[in-house]
Design a protein around this motif. Structure first.
Motif, PDB file in Angstrom:
ATOM      1  N   THR A  24       0.871  -1.179   0.000  1.00 31.14           N
ATOM      2  CA  THR A  24       0.000   0.000   0.000  1.00 31.14           C
ATOM      3  C   THR A  24       0.909   1.230   0.000  1.00 31.14           C
ATOM      4  O   THR A  24       2.115   1.128   0.253  1.00 31.14           O
ATOM      5  CB  THR A  24      -0.875   0.029   1.255  1.00 31.14           C
ATOM      6  N   ILE A  25       0.307   2.384  -0.252  1.00 32.62           N
ATOM      7  CA  ILE A  25       1.150   3.599  -0.320  1.00 32.62           C
ATOM      8  C   ILE A  25       1.761   3.898   1.035  1.00 32.62           C
ATOM      9  O   ILE A  25       2.892   4.370   1.140  1.00 32.62           O
ATOM     10  CB  ILE A  25       0.330   4.783  -0.864  1.00 32.62           C
ATOM     11  N   LYS A  26       1.040   3.551   2.111  1.00 34.90           N
ATOM     12  CA  LYS A  26       1.572   3.778   3.450  1.00 34.90           C
ATOM     13  C   LYS A  26       2.809   2.909   3.690  1.00 34.90           C
ATOM     14  O   LYS A  26       3.827   3.392   4.188  1.00 34.90           O
ATOM     15  CB  LYS A  26       0.476   3.441   4.466  1.00 34.90           C
ATOM     16  N   ASN A  27       2.700   1.637   3.278  1.00 37.55           N
ATOM     17  CA  ASN A  27       3.829   0.736   3.474  1.00 37.55           C
ATOM     18  C   ASN A  27       5.039   1.150   2.654  1.00 37.55           C
ATOM     19  O   ASN A  27       6.168   1.098   3.134  1.00 37.55           O
ATOM     20  CB  ASN A  27       3.420  -0.691   3.112  1.00 37.55           C
ATOM     21  N   ILE A  28       4.784   1.564   1.402  1.00 41.46           N
ATOM     22  CA  ILE A  28       5.909   1.992   0.561  1.00 41.46           C
ATOM     23  C   ILE A  28       6.617   3.175   1.204  1.00 41.46           C
ATOM     24  O   ILE A  28       7.836   3.240   1.253  1.00 41.46           O
ATOM     25  CB  ILE A  28       5.419   2.368  -0.855  1.00 41.46           C
ATOM     26  N   PHE A  29       5.812   4.090   1.734  1.00 40.98           N
ATOM     27  CA  PHE A  29       6.372   5.269   2.399  1.00 40.98           C
ATOM     28  C   PHE A  29       7.254   4.857   3.571  1.00 40.98           C
ATOM     29  O   PHE A  29       8.396   5.305   3.713  1.00 40.98           O
ATOM     30  CB  PHE A  29       5.224   6.159   2.875  1.00 40.98           C
ATOM     31  N   ILE A  30       6.718   3.952   4.411  1.00 37.83           N
ATOM     32  CA  ILE A  30       7.468   3.530   5.598  1.00 37.83           C
ATOM     33  C   ILE A  30       8.748   2.806   5.211  1.00 37.83           C
ATOM     34  O   ILE A  30       9.839   3.125   5.687  1.00 37.83           O
ATOM     35  CB  ILE A  30       6.587   2.619   6.487  1.00 37.83           C
ATOM     36  N   TYR A  31       8.634   1.858   4.280  1.00 36.60           N
ATOM     37  CA  TYR A  31       9.802   1.044   3.915  1.00 36.60           C
ATOM     38  C   TYR A  31      10.888   1.890   3.272  1.00 36.60           C
ATOM     39  O   TYR A  31      12.068   1.731   3.548  1.00 36.60           O
ATOM     40  CB  TYR A  31       9.375  -0.100   2.969  1.00 36.60           C
ATOM     41  N   SER A  32      10.445   2.836   2.390  1.00 31.13           N
ATOM     42  CA  SER A  32      11.434   3.697   1.716  1.00 31.13           C
ATOM     43  C   SER A  32      12.122   4.600   2.721  1.00 31.13           C
ATOM     44  O   SER A  32      13.335   4.832   2.639  1.00 31.13           O
ATOM     45  CB  SER A  32      10.760   4.551   0.650  1.00 31.13           C
ATOM     46  N   ALA A  33      11.349   5.105   3.700  1.00 29.15           N
ATOM     47  CA  ALA A  33      11.937   5.979   4.711  1.00 29.15           C
ATOM     48  C   ALA A  33      12.969   5.209   5.534  1.00 29.15           C
ATOM     49  O   ALA A  33      14.050   5.721   5.822  1.00 29.15           O
ATOM     50  CB  ALA A  33      10.854   6.542   5.612  1.00 29.15           C
ATOM     51  N   TYR A  34      12.638   3.961   5.883  1.00 31.74           N
ATOM     52  CA  TYR A  34      13.606   3.142   6.622  1.00 31.74           C
ATOM     53  C   TYR A  34      14.869   2.932   5.792  1.00 31.74           C
ATOM     54  O   TYR A  34      15.979   2.913   6.308  1.00 31.74           O
ATOM     55  CB  TYR A  34      12.991   1.780   6.970  1.00 31.74           C
ATOM     56  N   ALA A  35      14.668   2.795   4.462  1.00 30.89           N
ATOM     57  CA  ALA A  35      15.799   2.481   3.591  1.00 30.89           C
ATOM     58  C   ALA A  35      16.772   3.648   3.469  1.00 30.89           C
ATOM     59  O   ALA A  35      17.970   3.434   3.312  1.00 30.89           O
ATOM     60  CB  ALA A  35      15.311   2.064   2.213  1.00 30.89           C
ATOM     61  N   ILE A  36      16.260   4.898   3.513  1.00 27.43           N
ATOM     62  CA  ILE A  36      17.198   6.021   3.371  1.00 27.43           C
ATOM     63  C   ILE A  36      17.886   6.360   4.688  1.00 27.43           C
ATOM     64  O   ILE A  36      18.706   7.272   4.744  1.00 27.43           O
ATOM     65  CB  ILE A  36      16.532   7.297   2.794  1.00 27.43           C
ATOM     66  N   CYS A  37      17.577   5.614   5.725  1.00 25.50           N
ATOM     67  CA  CYS A  37      18.143   5.889   7.047  1.00 25.50           C
ATOM     68  C   CYS A  37      19.684   5.967   7.048  1.00 25.50           C
ATOM     69  O   CYS A  37      20.242   6.926   7.564  1.00 25.50           O
ATOM     70  CB  CYS A  37      17.651   4.848   8.041  1.00 25.50           C
ATOM     71  N   PRO A  38      20.416   4.995   6.461  1.00 27.08           N
ATOM     72  CA  PRO A  38      21.886   5.094   6.472  1.00 27.08           C
ATOM     73  C   PRO A  38      22.397   6.353   5.795  1.00 27.08           C
ATOM     74  O   PRO A  38      23.368   6.959   6.249  1.00 27.08           O
ATOM     75  CB  PRO A  38      22.337   3.852   5.693  1.00 27.08           C
ATOM     76  N   TYR A  39      21.723   6.753   4.722  1.00 29.20           N
ATOM     77  CA  TYR A  39      22.150   7.961   4.019  1.00 29.20           C
ATOM     78  C   TYR A  39      22.011   9.192   4.920  1.00 29.20           C
ATOM     79  O   TYR A  39      22.897  10.039   4.976  1.00 29.20           O
ATOM     80  CB  TYR A  39      21.328   8.145   2.736  1.00 29.20           C
ATOM     81  N   VAL A  40      20.881   9.242   5.642  1.00 26.05           N
ATOM     82  CA  VAL A  40      20.647  10.378   6.536  1.00 26.05           C
ATOM     83  C   VAL A  40      21.671  10.389   7.666  1.00 26.05           C
ATOM     84  O   VAL A  40      22.253  11.428   7.987  1.00 26.05           O
ATOM     85  CB  VAL A  40      19.210  10.315   7.094  1.00 26.05           C
ATOM     86  N   ILE A  41      21.914   9.208   8.243  1.00 21.41           N
ATOM     87  CA  ILE A  41      22.883   9.129   9.342  1.00 21.41           C
ATOM     88  C   ILE A  41      24.270   9.547   8.864  1.00 21.41           C
ATOM     89  O   ILE A  41      24.996  10.274   9.547  1.00 21.41           O
ATOM     90  CB  ILE A  41      22.909   7.692   9.920  1.00 21.41           C
ATOM     91  N   GLN A  42      24.611   9.135   7.633  1.00 18.06           N
ATOM     92  CA  GLN A  42      25.907   9.482   7.037  1.00 18.06           C
ATOM     93  C   GLN A  42      26.115  10.990   6.994  1.00 18.06           C
ATOM     94  O   GLN A  42      27.199  11.495   7.294  1.00 18.06           O
ATOM     95  CB  GLN A  42      25.959   8.838   5.638  1.00 18.06           C
ATOM     96  N   ILE A  43      25.034  11.720   6.627  1.00 16.50           N
ATOM     97  CA  ILE A  43      25.155  13.186   6.539  1.00 16.50           C
ATOM     98  C   ILE A  43      25.531  13.760   7.899  1.00 16.50           C
ATOM     99  O   ILE A  43      26.414  14.605   8.010  1.00 16.50           O
ATOM    100  CB  ILE A  43      23.830  13.812   6.054  1.00 16.50           C
ATOM    101  N   TYR A  44      24.878  13.265   8.953  1.00 20.31           N
ATOM    102  CA  TYR A  44      25.128  13.827  10.281  1.00 20.31           C
ATOM    103  C   TYR A  44      26.494  13.432  10.817  1.00 20.31           C
ATOM    104  O   TYR A  44      27.152  14.213  11.504  1.00 20.31           O
ATOM    105  CB  TYR A  44      24.008  13.435  11.244  1.00 20.31           C
ATOM    106  N   ILE A  45      26.933  12.201  10.500  1.00 13.00           N
ATOM    107  CA  ILE A  45      28.291  11.801  10.916  1.00 13.00           C
ATOM    108  C   ILE A  45      29.315  12.702  10.235  1.00 13.00           C
ATOM    109  O   ILE A  45      30.243  13.217  10.862  1.00 13.00           O
ATOM    110  CB  ILE A  45      28.549  10.322  10.559  1.00 13.00           C
ATOM    111  N   ASN A  46      29.107  12.920   8.937  1.00 15.89           N
ATOM    112  CA  ASN A  46      30.035  13.780   8.205  1.00 15.89           C
ATOM    113  C   ASN A  46      30.000  15.213   8.710  1.00 15.89           C
ATOM    114  O   ASN A  46      31.006  15.909   8.669  1.00 15.89           O
ATOM    115  CB  ASN A  46      29.701  13.750   6.717  1.00 15.89           C
ATOM    116  N   LEU A  47      28.831  15.622   9.156  1.00 14.88           N
ATOM    117  CA  LEU A  47      28.710  16.981   9.695  1.00 14.88           C
ATOM    118  C   LEU A  47      29.637  17.156  10.898  1.00 14.88           C
ATOM    119  O   LEU A  47      30.330  18.161  11.018  1.00 14.88           O
ATOM    120  CB  LEU A  47      27.259  17.234  10.102  1.00 14.88           C
ATOM    121  N   ILE A  48      29.671  16.139  11.766  1.00 14.20           N
ATOM    122  CA  ILE A  48      30.568  16.201  12.928  1.00 14.20           C
ATOM    123  C   ILE A  48      32.020  16.146  12.462  1.00 14.20           C
ATOM    124  O   ILE A  48      32.855  16.936  12.893  1.00 14.20           O
ATOM    125  CB  ILE A  48      30.255  15.054  13.906  1.00 14.20           C
TER     126      ILE A  48
END
Lengths: 458, 209
Positions: B97-121
């Motif tokens: 469903t569109i809700k599930n796709i949203f949730i799964y995709s958001a979980y999937a970009i998690c490493p990318y987001v964390i990477q930005i903040y690690i690099n920020l430090i």
């Protein structure tokens, strides 16, 4: 209330002085900001000239190509008297000849080199008006014989080679040996737009031949300093080849430095921006690059490393303003602007601020960074927006080992490369001093984690 | 695995690459709240990447701050991916469903987001010569996210490997089409607005004259 009003009026009067030569500068974000004047108009001189096109300082005297009057004027160092007027020259065989619209003048080693534009020839004479040599349209395979020879500007290097800018030549300036033989072209501008080059792959030859040819712009003017020839080009489309520094092989030393010369286009509005049309360039004795933009009348001064020092001058009818600035020359601490519209010479002299900046920049460019520290601080008292001073301060503090200050000023100058250097040193010292503490903290944290994990297991 | 909290599920899916999402699919877990938080962190991360890095890494400060490009680069892009994927996969027999796709995709970009903040430090600790470490972190985070996204699409629609590939390629095409239509639509609206305003001024002039 009354006191306040007077104070307010004073502020208005002193903050906005009526000045023809509005001086400004660019900060590191390329915003035009008002600045202290590095040069001020000293006086304006008339010598009954008519559309003069070129001025040259030989070290003792000034030579002016008084184009409209078909003569060469020689003025003394203080520009007070006309010493001599050259209008007739004598050939070795006794024949007399006159100039016709001479546009270029150069003096070197007891010889006067004149680009006699109207007669399409170059005259080389001695100081007694006796012609030593005459250069006419070269007969050579490289030179297209359909093209007339229109020498406009001329200069001579140390070994006597003669460089001539001809008005209809787009392949650089013409080079003659000291004997007057044509040896080739020198320092042509680049042509070509990338998009067009790509399109050429897909277009047939027949179509290509019908299209307008892609020709580079001709050189507008040049100057020589320490074996390097600086050329300027009037080009409204590109800003890349506007100023070039050519070595003796004709290679542009500035080409890979991504430099910008002249005014920046404002990010906020297009009004008021005119693409630079540089009519003349001059290198002063200490290596500063001066050039004049005939479109806006702004004189730009850059230092050896192409960092902006001062901008002054304006197009205006008032005394001190220009109409058609045609040539620029420097001698000592003055800048001379020849105006072919107003037929006068405007003399700019260095201000106190200008002198301080020049001293600091000279020391800075010779590598004496630490010695410039107090000079820069003083300059900032005159003008707190002077970006170069922040840059210089950052370097000076870096040399003195005050890395924290260096970081601060590098940030103010917007120089992240310099900040990086200062930060590296700052970090090294920080780690050296605090390595014990950091190690203890790491041990404590890892110990806590280990104990917690043990606790979970059992 | 049964008693995982929502946060533990996030950790589990991100760290167990081949079948983390599959397990989550069968347990019917995944939190919309955490997905929104990740998306917002993604948005702020994109801004921080341009604006908040240490001065030695910011070669060119821009003069004006415009938030629209950052919204486009993060939120709009993500929403377009979700909607594009949903619209493609409903036609390709996907189960998400569109809700599930949203949730799964958001979980999937998690490493990318964390990477930005690690690099920020790291950008405040490292100097330019050591930029390679930051690059390493960035590449790791990006590749990790791409692989996770792939397995997320695979799990949420219960696809085979081959079908996942086609679905992802079609989704990218779909996103392109969506953006083109969006731009066309905006241009059209602009034209209409200009037309209306012109008529309005014309009427006003006539009335006055």
């Amino acid at each position: 209330m009354k006191k306040f009003l007077i104070m307010f009026l004073c502020v208005i009067i002193f903050a906005f002085p009526l000045n023809v030569n509005a001086t400004y500068n660019y900060d590191y974000m390329r915003n035009a900001i008002p600045s202290q004047a590095g040069y001020n108009v000293k006086n304006v001189l008339y010598f009954g000239m008519n559309e003069p096109q070129d001025i040259f300082f030989s070290g003792e005297n000034f030579y002016i190509a008084d184009t409209g009057n078909n003569r060469i004027l020689v003025l003394d160092y203080n520009l007070e008297n006309i010493i001599k007027i050259y209008d007739k020259f004598i050939f070795p065989n006794g024949k007399e000849t006159q100039l016709n619209n001479p546009e270029g003048i150069y003096v070197s080693g007891e010889k006067i080199y004149i680009a006699d534009t109207g007669n399409s020839r170059v005259i080389i004479s001695d100081f007694n008006s006796e012609i030593i040599m005459e250069i006419e349209k070269p007969v050579s395979e490289i030179y297209d014989q359909n093209k007339t020879f229109i020498p406009e500007k001329i200069l001579v290097d140390k070994s006597g080679n003669i460089y001539v800018i001809s008005g209809n030549i787009t392949t650089g300036c013409m080079m003659f040996s000291s004997d007057g033989d044509f040896t080739g072209f020198f320092g042509a501008n680049r042509s070509g737009r990338t998009a067009e080059n790509i399109r050429n792959y897909f277009v047939s030859d027949k179509k290509k031949s019908r299209r307008k040819r892609n020709i580079p712009t001709g050189i507008n003017n040049f100057d020589i300093s320490e074996d390097f020839i600086y050329t300027c080009t009037e080009n409204s489309e590109k800003t890349s080849d506007i100023i070039k520094k050519l070595n003796s092989a004709g290679k542009n030393i500035f080409s890979d430095r991504n430099l910008h010369f002249g005014d920046y286009q404002s990010e906020y509005s297009n009004s008021g921006y005119k693409p630079p049309k540089i009519s003349d360039i001059d290198i002063s004795e200490n290596g500063n690059i001066n050039f004049i933009d005939s479109e806006t009348g702004h004189i730009f001064q850059y230092d050896k490393n192409c960092k902006l020092l001062f901008i002054m001058g304006n197009i205006s009818g008032q005394s001190g303003g220009f109409e058609k600035p045609s040539a620029i020359e420097t001698a000592g601490k003055n800048i001379y602007i020849l105006d072919s519209g107003k037929n006068n010479i405007t003399v700019f002299s260095e201000t106190e601020f200008g002198e301080k900046v020049h001293n600091a920049v000279d020391l800075y460019n010779s590598g004496y960074y630490a010695e410039t520290l107090n000079l820069w601080l003083e300059i900032l008292k005159y003008d707190g927006n002077y970006t170069y001073a922040y840059n210089g301060l950052a370097y000076a503090f870096l040399r003195n080992g005050e890395y924290k200050n260096s970081m601060k000023y590098a940030k103010l100058a917007g120089d992240s490369e310099l900040y990086n250097k200062a930060f590296q040193e700052y970090r090294r010292i920080f780690l050296k001093e605090n390595s014990g503490k950091i190690l203890i903290i790491i041990f404590v944290i890892s110990g806590i984690i280990l104990i917690k994990k043990r606790g979970e297991k059992f | 695995m049964k008693n995982f909290t929502q946060f533990q599920w996030l950790k589990y899916t991100v760290t167990n690459i081949p079948d983390g999402f599959d397990d989550m699919y069968w347990k019917k877990s995944g939190s919309l709240k955490i997905s929104f938080i990740i998306l917002i962190m993604f948005f702020f991360g994109i801004i921080a990447k341009d604006r908040l890095y240490g001065f030695q890494f910011s070669a060119d400060y821009e003069r004006t701050f415009n938030i629209i490009p950052y919204i486009m680069k993060s939120i709009i892009l993500f929403v377009a991916w979700t909607v594009g994927n949903w619209s493609v996969c409903t036609l390709l027999d996907g189960e998400g469903t569109i809700k599930n796709i949203f949730i799964y995709s958001a979980y999937a970009i998690c490493p990318y987001v964390i990477q930005i903040y690690i690099n920020l430090i790291f950008s405040y600790i490292l100097v330019r010569d050591e930029y390679i470490f930051m690059q390493l972190i960035e590449i790791t985070g990006t590749v990790w996210s791409v692989i996770l996204m792939f397995s997320a699409v695979k799990a949420v629609h219960q696809y085979t490997l081959k079908k996942t590939f086609t679905a992802i390629i079609l989704t990218l095409i779909m996103m392109l089409i969506m953006f083109i239509i969006l731009i066309l639509f905006m241009l059209l609206i602009q034209q209409i607005l200009i037309f209306i305003s012109e008529i309005f001024t014309e009427i006003i002039y006539r009335l006055r004259a």
